[in-house]
Design a protein around this motif. Structure first.
Motif, PDB file in Angstrom:
ATOM      1  N   TRP A 232       0.848  -1.195   0.000  1.00 25.05           N
ATOM      2  CA  TRP A 232       0.000   0.000   0.000  1.00 25.05           C
ATOM      3  C   TRP A 232       0.887   1.250   0.000  1.00 25.05           C
ATOM      4  CZ3 TRP A 232      -5.027  -0.560  -0.947  1.00 25.05           C
ATOM      5  CH2 TRP A 232      -5.815   0.596  -0.918  1.00 25.05           C
TER       6      TRP A 232
ATOM      7  N   GLU B  77       2.055   5.100  -0.283  1.00 23.19           N
ATOM      8  CA  GLU B  77       1.471   6.365   0.145  1.00 23.19           C
ATOM      9  C   GLU B  77       2.247   7.535  -0.452  1.00 23.19           C
ATOM     10  OE1 GLU B  77      -0.138   6.421   4.329  1.00 23.19           O
ATOM     11  OE2 GLU B  77       1.303   4.785   4.533  1.00 23.19           O
TER      12      GLU B  77
ATOM     13  N   ALA C  15      -0.544   5.531  -4.353  1.00 19.66           N
ATOM     14  CA  ALA C  15      -0.071   6.840  -3.876  1.00 19.66           C
ATOM     15  C   ALA C  15      -0.755   7.960  -4.649  1.00 19.66           C
ATOM     16  CB  ALA C  15       1.445   6.932  -4.005  1.00 19.66           C
TER      17      ALA C  15
ATOM     18  N   SER D  69      -4.838   6.230   3.804  1.00 21.44           N
ATOM     19  CA  SER D  69      -3.517   5.859   4.293  1.00 21.44           C
ATOM     20  C   SER D  69      -3.512   4.389   4.687  1.00 21.44           C
ATOM     21  CB  SER D  69      -3.145   6.710   5.503  1.00 21.44           C
ATOM     22  OG  SER D  69      -3.972   6.368   6.614  1.00 21.44           O
TER      23      SER D  69
END
Length: 351
Positions: A255, A257, A271, A277
Motif C-alpha cells: 500500500w 502512500e 499513492a 492511508s
C-alpha cells in the motif's frame, strides 16, 4: 516475446489442443471452435501466463516458471483447487476449465481458467485514470473482499485440510529464509538479522483462516466500466490455511502512500488522492471484522522480507536465463530497497 504468439518450443500446441478438447468436450459448445493459439501476456513476473483462444472464446493458462529451482513455491494445483473451492462464494474468482498434472502435455503442471473481461491496475499510471472517489470506493471493495475471504469457514468450501494454521508463521519464516539461502545471488547481511528478529518476536495466531498470500491491487481483475467492482481475485499460488493477518500485512506492504517509500513492485499504485492511508486501511479492516489489531508491525516486516525473497528468486532465474518475457531486467534492483525497509522497520519496532 511480449504479446507475441508463443513459439512451439515453449508450448506444445498439439498436446495442449488435445487436452483442451477433452476439457471442453462435455460443455455446451462441445469442444474447441477452431485452432487453438496462445500468446504470452505480460503482468506476472513469476509464473508464465498465456492467453489462449480458439477464435471464439478466450482462456488464461498458468504454469510454473521454466527451469524453476524451487517448484514448491509455484504450485499450480493450489491455485486451481482454491479457486474451484471458492466458486460461488462471496470472493469472486474465475471459472476453472481444468487442472493438468500430466507433465507429458506441457512438461509441468498447469491449469486453464476462463478469461475475465475487464482490466487490472498495475501501475501508478493505471490508478491515475481513476477519480479520487473511485479510488476510495475501490479500497472499500478490496477490504470487503479480503474480509469476506478471511471470514469463510474453510470446511464450508471443502478446504478444511488446506493447511495447518498452528505453526503457520514459524513455518513461513523458516521456509522463506531457507529459500533465500538456496537461491541467493549475493550476500545481504539484513536477511539473517531480519529472520532472527522475526523468530524471537513471533506473535500468536489469533485469527486463523484462508490466506491468499499475495493480496494486492494488481491481483484483482476489475470491471472495465466500473473499476470499483472486483470481478475476480487472482494469483492464489501461495494460498493456505494460516494467520489471516499475514494477508493484511502483505496488503500494507504493497500500500504505497504519497511522499513515502514505495514497494518496488506496486511502485506508487496507491499513492494518489482518494486512496486512504495504510493506517486507515488497517482500521477499516479491523472495524469490518470487529477485531482489535494491537500491532501489525511484525506482519508488515515479514511481508517485506518474503516479497524480497520472491524477487531474488525471480532474479536468480533471470540470471540463469530461464525467465520468459522481457520485463525482468529491473528485478535484481528491487531486492535491496525492500530488504532495507524490512530491516529498518523491524529495528524501529523493536522486534
Amino acid at each position: 516475446m511480449n504479446d507475441a504468439e508463443a513459439p512451439a518450443g515453449e508450448l506444445d500446441m498439439v498436446a495442449l489442443s488435445a487436452w483442451m478438447q477433452e476439457q471442453l468436450a462435455d460443455g455446451l459448445a462441445g469442444g474447441l471452435a477452431g485452432p487453438l493459439t496462445a500468446r504470452l501476456i505480460a503482468g506476472g513476473r513469476s509464473n508464465p501466463t498465456y492467453e489462449l483462444t480458439d477464435g471464439t472464446r478466450d482462456w488464461i493458462l498458468r504454469r510454473p516458471p521454466y527451469g524453476e529451482i524451487l517448484q514448491s513455491a509455484h504450485d499450480m494445483s493450489r491455485e486451481a483447487t482454491v479457486m474451484g473451492a471458492l466458486a460461488g462464494s462471496a470472493v469472486p474468482v474465475p471459472h476453472i476449465v481444468g487442472l493438468c498434472r500430466d507433465k507429458d502435455v506441457l512438461g509441468a503442471d498447469f491449469y486453464v481458467m476462463d478469461k475475465l473481461v475487464g482490466r487490472t491496475l498495475r501501475t501508478a499510471q493505471d490508478t491515475a485514470t481513476l477519480t479520487p472517489e473511485q479510488r476510495g470506493a475501490l479500497t472499500e471493495s478490496m477490504l470487503d473482499t479480503l474480509v469476506a475471504l478471511h471470514e469463510i469457514d474453510p470446511a464450508d468450501v471443502g478446504l478444511a485440510d488446506w493447511g495447518r494454521p498452528d505453526g503457520y508463521l514459524e513455518r513461513q519464516v523458516k521456509r522463506w529464509a531457507r529459500q533465500w539461502h538456496t537461491i541467493k545471488t549475493s550476500e545481504r547481511r539484513q536477511i539473517d538479522e531480519v529472520v532472527e528478529m522475526l523468530q524471537r518476536s513471533m506473535p500468536i495466531t489469533k485469527f486463523p483462516g484462508i490466506v491468499h498470500g499475495d493480496y494486492k491491487i494488481d491481483n484483482l481483475y476489475l470491471d472495465a466500466d466500473d473499476p470499483t467492482r472486483i470481478l475476480g481475485v487472482l494469483d492464489w499460488e501461495m494460498s493456505t490455511l494460516g494467520d489471516t493477518l499475514a494477508d493484511l500485512g502483505t496488503l500494507v506492504s504493497f500500500w504505497d502512500e504519497i511522499g513515502a517509500f514505495h514497494n518496488p513492485i506496486t511502485a506508487g499504485a496507491t499513492a494518489h488522492e482518494g486512496f486512504p492511508s495504510a493506517q486507515e486501511v488497517v482500521k477499516k479492516y479491523a472495524d469490518r471484522r470487529g477485531i482489535s489489531i494491537d500491532d501489525l508491525e511484525w506482519y508488515i516486516v515479514f511481508a517485506d522480507f518474503k516479497i524480497a525473497v520472491i524477487l531474488e528468486q525471480i532474479h536468480a532465474r533471470h540470471v540463469a536465463g530461464t525467465t520468459v518475457g522481457d520485463w525482468f531486467d529491473d528485478i535484481g534492483g528491487m531486492v535491496g530497497p525492500l530488504l532495507n525497509r524490512s530491516h529498518e522497520r523491524a529495528v524501529r519496532a523493536g522486534l
